[in-house]
Write a protein that holds these residues in place. Sequence first.
Motif, PDB file in Angstrom:
ATOM      1  N   UNK A 160       0.822  -1.212   0.000  1.00 56.74           N
ATOM      2  CA  UNK A 160       0.000   0.000   0.000  1.00 56.74           C
ATOM      3  C   UNK A 160       0.857   1.264   0.000  1.00 56.74           C
ATOM      4  N   UNK A 161       2.176   1.072  -0.173  1.00 58.41           N
ATOM      5  CA  UNK A 161       3.136   2.182  -0.177  1.00 58.41           C
ATOM      6  C   UNK A 161       3.111   2.984   1.117  1.00 58.41           C
ATOM      7  N   UNK A 162       2.885   2.287   2.232  1.00 61.16           N
ATOM      8  CA  UNK A 162       2.913   2.929   3.548  1.00 61.16           C
ATOM      9  C   UNK A 162       4.257   2.701   4.233  1.00 61.16           C
ATOM     10  N   UNK A 163       4.984   1.683   3.775  1.00 55.90           N
ATOM     11  CA  UNK A 163       6.340   1.399   4.251  1.00 55.90           C
ATOM     12  C   UNK A 163       7.219   1.276   3.013  1.00 55.90           C
ATOM     13  N   UNK A 164       8.380   1.894   3.082  1.00 54.81           N
ATOM     14  CA  UNK A 164       9.330   1.805   1.971  1.00 54.81           C
ATOM     15  C   UNK A 164      10.725   1.641   2.551  1.00 54.81           C
ATOM     16  N   UNK A 165      11.425   0.591   2.131  1.00 58.33           N
ATOM     17  CA  UNK A 165      12.757   0.287   2.658  1.00 58.33           C
ATOM     18  C   UNK A 165      12.752   0.223   4.186  1.00 58.33           C
ATOM     19  N   UNK A 166      11.699  -0.366   4.737  1.00 55.51           N
ATOM     20  CA  UNK A 166      11.591  -0.530   6.179  1.00 55.51           C
ATOM     21  C   UNK A 166      11.196   0.720   6.938  1.00 55.51           C
ATOM     22  N   UNK A 167      10.911   1.823   6.248  1.00 51.42           N
ATOM     23  CA  UNK A 167      10.560   3.080   6.896  1.00 51.42           C
ATOM     24  C   UNK A 167       9.080   3.376   6.675  1.00 51.42           C
ATOM     25  N   UNK A 168       8.394   3.735   7.769  1.00 59.68           N
ATOM     26  CA  UNK A 168       6.972   4.072   7.714  1.00 59.68           C
ATOM     27  C   UNK A 168       6.807   5.463   7.115  1.00 59.68           C
ATOM     28  N   UNK A 169       5.979   5.561   6.102  1.00 60.30           N
ATOM     29  CA  UNK A 169       5.726   6.827   5.423  1.00 60.30           C
ATOM     30  C   UNK A 169       4.386   7.382   5.900  1.00 60.30           C
ATOM     31  N   UNK A 170       4.419   8.090   7.016  1.00 63.39           N
ATOM     32  CA  UNK A 170       3.175   8.547   7.636  1.00 63.39           C
ATOM     33  C   UNK A 170       2.349   9.450   6.718  1.00 63.39           C
ATOM     34  N   UNK A 171       2.992  10.287   5.917  1.00 63.60           N
ATOM     35  CA  UNK A 171       2.242  11.162   5.005  1.00 63.60           C
ATOM     36  C   UNK A 171       1.530  10.364   3.924  1.00 63.60           C
ATOM     37  N   UNK A 172       2.100   9.231   3.539  1.00 63.02           N
ATOM     38  CA  UNK A 172       1.481   8.385   2.517  1.00 63.02           C
ATOM     39  C   UNK A 172       0.147   7.825   3.009  1.00 63.02           C
ATOM     40  N   UNK A 173       0.045   7.596   4.310  1.00 64.98           N
ATOM     41  CA  UNK A 173      -1.198   7.081   4.878  1.00 64.98           C
ATOM     42  C   UNK A 173      -2.321   8.084   4.676  1.00 64.98           C
TER      43      UNK A 173
END
Length: 139
Positions: free
Chosen positions: A66-79
């Motif tokens: 869902x593109x909420x995590x990328x390379x093990x990092x949580x992308x809070x803005x993507x949520x």
Amino acid sequence: MQQSEAMSGEMAEMLIKHQKEFLSNATECKMKVGATDEDVLIFMSRKKLPDTKTGDCFIACMMEKMDLIQNGKYLEDATQMMAHKILGPGDMVAELIGDVSKACAKTITADDDSCKAAKKIAECSMLHVKKFKEVTKKM
């Protein structure tokens, strides 16, 4: 056809598309991380989370899809962007989702692997479900 009927039809199509994509991702993630049927069913129930390492990694895989995590990092803005995409710009629930994602991002530590981080995000989000329910009841 009235405008509201057209919007309802568009919304239904979009929800069906997202549901199909979600199920496809779930199947792929189950195989990728070796999650059990029970891990997947527990996750899909949305009442609790799996309590196994493979269940945690299933959650991480789903968040990656869902593109909420990328390379093990949580992308809070993507949520929040995803919520606005599904619910519409300026939607009150989408705004709440953004607030919760920012709060939940703070639960992750540098020592957490992506599976553990995803589990923490999911646990935190579930704690805030009550807040969502209160807001949606008022709508």
